[in-house]
Design an enzyme around this catalytic site. Structure first.
Site, short mmCIF file in Angstrom:
data_model
loop_
_atom_site.label_atom_id
_atom_site.label_comp_id
_atom_site.label_asym_id
_atom_site.label_seq_id
_atom_site.Cartn_x
_atom_site.Cartn_y
_atom_site.Cartn_z
N SER A 81 56.10 46.50 4.65
CA SER A 81 56.28 47.64 3.75
C SER A 81 56.09 47.16 2.33
O SER A 81 56.37 45.99 2.01
CB SER A 81 57.70 48.21 3.91
OG SER A 81 58.01 49.10 2.84
N TYR A 120 66.79 46.86 4.24
CA TYR A 120 65.43 47.28 4.58
C TYR A 120 64.39 46.35 3.94
O TYR A 120 63.49 45.85 4.62
CB TYR A 120 65.18 48.72 4.15
CG TYR A 120 63.81 49.22 4.55
CD1 TYR A 120 63.49 49.46 5.88
CD2 TYR A 120 62.82 49.43 3.59
CE1 TYR A 120 62.23 49.90 6.25
CE2 TYR A 120 61.55 49.88 3.96
CZ TYR A 120 61.26 50.10 5.28
OH TYR A 120 60.01 50.53 5.66
#
Length: 263
Positions: A141, A154
């Site tokens: 990501s 995350y």
């Protein structure tokens, strides 16, 4: 023994990037093994791909955070000699301050984003290297690099995916097996549902469509990019970032502390 057709395995295939990867890889002539928790969605997708492309599609219903269920997928990855591509797409997002957060929810996030991806990669690699060809695509990501107050876990998991992939690329440098890290920014998928962040709060120009994201990721793979940052205009910016990191390496482990730490 008859020669089997080449097969691609896509995790998290029932929605979002996973569904688009499945469609694109079928278009490229791959048979598919689609892995996700939602059997009904997998069956609908498989039926659509079979009728549209004529490719063979197997579905495997599995929660990759469950040890018994992931072992079924690992066994398939170890034993199916037709497998040529693994797309480690399954993942989740939780973007909340750690203070007052549910530790179990974050443990599940680490299990999916880190542990499952690692286990599946370890399962598929011996076969790919023995067969002398193959590809592993790991979906990281942009938040591996864009670290925010609500992204401690995350961003940590996605940074892991990036560095895991980079280390594996070094390990396989003399091998015909290719490993790619893909770093999407915000993409219009269900990942955001229940993440703690409302995608609709983002300006429209920040959010990429699923189809454009996967097409860009595959273009990066075709171009031989080890790291594909989907919306970064100049790949040289990433290369400069990596050169700066490499410049630190000779001084990261020395016999004596840096002068500023010595009295």
């Amino acid at each position: 023994m008859t020669t089997q057709n080449k097969t691609a395995v896509v995790t998290g295939a029932s929605a979002g990037l996973g569904t688009a990867y499945a469609q694109r890889l079928a278009d490229r002539g791959y048979d598919l093994i689609l892995v996700a928790r939602n059997t009904a969605r997998l069956e609908t997708l498989a039926s659509d791909i079979r009728s549209r492309t004529g490719r063979a599609v197997d579905i495997v219903t599995a929660d990759l955070t469950d040890a018994a269920q992931i072992s079924v997928v690992e066994e398939r990855l170890r034993t199916d000699e037709s497998i040529e591509i693994l797309v480690n797409n399954a993942g989740a997002a939780l973007l909340t301050p750690l203070t007052g957060s549910d530790a179990a929810a974050y443990e599940a996030l680490v299990n999916l984003n880190v542990t499952a991806l690692t286990r599946l990669t370890i399962a598929v690699l011996p076969g790919l290297t023995a067969r002398g060809h193959g590809t592993v695509v790991n979906i990281s990501s942009a938040m591996a690099l864009n670290i925010l107050p609500v992204s401690a876990v995350y961003s940590g998991t996605k940074s892991y995916v990036l560095t895991f992939t980079q280390a594996l690329q070094q390990e396989l440098a003399e091998s015909p097996v290719t490993v790619q890290a893909v770093l999407p920014g915000a993409v219009r998928t269900e990942l955001w549902d229940g993440s703690g962040v409302d995608l609709e709060a983002f300006p429209d120009e920040w959010v990429m469509s699923v189809d454009e994201a996967v097409d860009a990721a595959l273009a990066g793979l075709d171009a031989g990019e080890p790291v594909t940052i989907l919306s970064l205009p100049e790949i040289s910016d990433w290369e400069s970032f990596e050169k700066a990191r490499q410049a630190l390496v000779p001084n990261l482990s020395q016999k004596v502390p840096a002068a500023r730490y010595r009295g």
